[in-house]
Design a protein around this motif. Sequence first.
Motif, short mmCIF file in Angstrom:
data_model
loop_
_atom_site.label_atom_id
_atom_site.label_comp_id
_atom_site.label_asym_id
_atom_site.label_seq_id
_atom_site.Cartn_x
_atom_site.Cartn_y
_atom_site.Cartn_z
N CYS A 35 -15.63 -18.57 17.23
CA CYS A 35 -16.37 -17.32 17.19
C CYS A 35 -15.44 -16.27 16.59
CB CYS A 35 -16.80 -16.92 18.59
SG CYS A 35 -17.98 -15.56 18.61
N VAL A 36 -15.88 -15.61 15.54
CA VAL A 36 -15.05 -14.67 14.78
C VAL A 36 -15.65 -13.27 14.89
CG1 VAL A 36 -14.15 -14.13 12.48
CG2 VAL A 36 -14.44 -16.52 13.18
N LEU A 37 -14.84 -12.29 15.28
CA LEU A 37 -15.32 -10.92 15.43
C LEU A 37 -15.65 -10.25 14.10
CD1 LEU A 37 -12.98 -9.37 18.16
CD2 LEU A 37 -15.35 -10.08 18.40
N THR A 38 -14.90 -10.55 13.07
CA THR A 38 -15.07 -9.88 11.78
C THR A 38 -16.49 -10.05 11.26
OG1 THR A 38 -12.75 -10.28 11.27
CG2 THR A 38 -14.18 -9.76 9.42
N GLY A 42 -2.56 -9.71 12.49
CA GLY A 42 -1.71 -10.62 13.25
C GLY A 42 -1.39 -10.16 14.66
N LYS A 43 -1.52 -8.86 14.91
CA LYS A 43 -1.29 -8.33 16.25
C LYS A 43 -2.57 -8.33 17.08
CE LYS A 43 2.33 -5.12 14.80
NZ LYS A 43 2.68 -3.69 14.72
N GLN A 47 -8.22 -7.77 19.85
CA GLN A 47 -8.68 -9.09 20.28
C GLN A 47 -7.51 -9.79 20.95
OE1 GLN A 47 -10.77 -11.71 17.44
NE2 GLN A 47 -9.16 -13.19 17.87
N HIS A 48 -7.78 -10.54 21.99
CA HIS A 48 -6.71 -11.29 22.65
C HIS A 48 -6.15 -12.30 21.67
CE1 HIS A 48 -4.72 -13.90 25.62
NE2 HIS A 48 -4.57 -12.75 26.27
N ARG A 49 -4.86 -12.24 21.42
CA ARG A 49 -4.23 -13.03 20.35
C ARG A 49 -3.96 -14.48 20.71
NH1 ARG A 49 -0.02 -9.15 20.35
NH2 ARG A 49 1.33 -10.93 20.57
N GLN A 60 -13.25 -18.64 21.55
CA GLN A 60 -14.22 -17.69 22.09
C GLN A 60 -13.44 -16.52 22.70
OE1 GLN A 60 -18.18 -19.80 22.98
NE2 GLN A 60 -16.73 -20.76 24.35
N PRO A 61 -12.86 -15.67 21.81
CA PRO A 61 -11.89 -14.67 22.25
C PRO A 61 -12.49 -13.51 23.05
CG PRO A 61 -12.41 -14.35 19.95
CD PRO A 61 -13.09 -15.63 20.37
#
Length: 149
Positions: A25-28, A46-47, A74-76, A82-83
Amino acid sequence: MVQVTPLLLMLSLALVTPSLSSRQCVLTGKWTNDLGSSMTIGAVNGKGEFTGSYHTAVTATTNEPTVSPLQGSQHRTNQKGQPTFGFTVNWNFSDSITVFTGQCFVDKNGKEVLKTMWLLRSRVENMKDDWKATRVGTNVFVRLQPQKE
């Protein structure tokens, strides 16, 4: 000659085809929620940080809603696809700010869904009105345009 039964064929296809639960699942991308509001989330760096824009379909003010900036994280270290995430919207048209927190899921049909909870804080004239300054709610977002793989 080996005879392939329909059951054996179905089992072998199930092993070769990736499961929906393994889909990331991608937020972008572009999202819309159950109230008709929409948002665009830019690339996650990256952060785990991202920025974007939010256009609300609902407001408690008499001002005309305009597109407002959002920024979040987002939690890295989530490796399960499924972040969890959070973002803040600083409303351009009112003296209020909303924070969202949620998780990005892939449902049983392979559709990405953002399940969120939010707190909206509005400015009040004095401390005795503080009790009415914060609202809470939930929203479900679905992707407006499918994410390219």
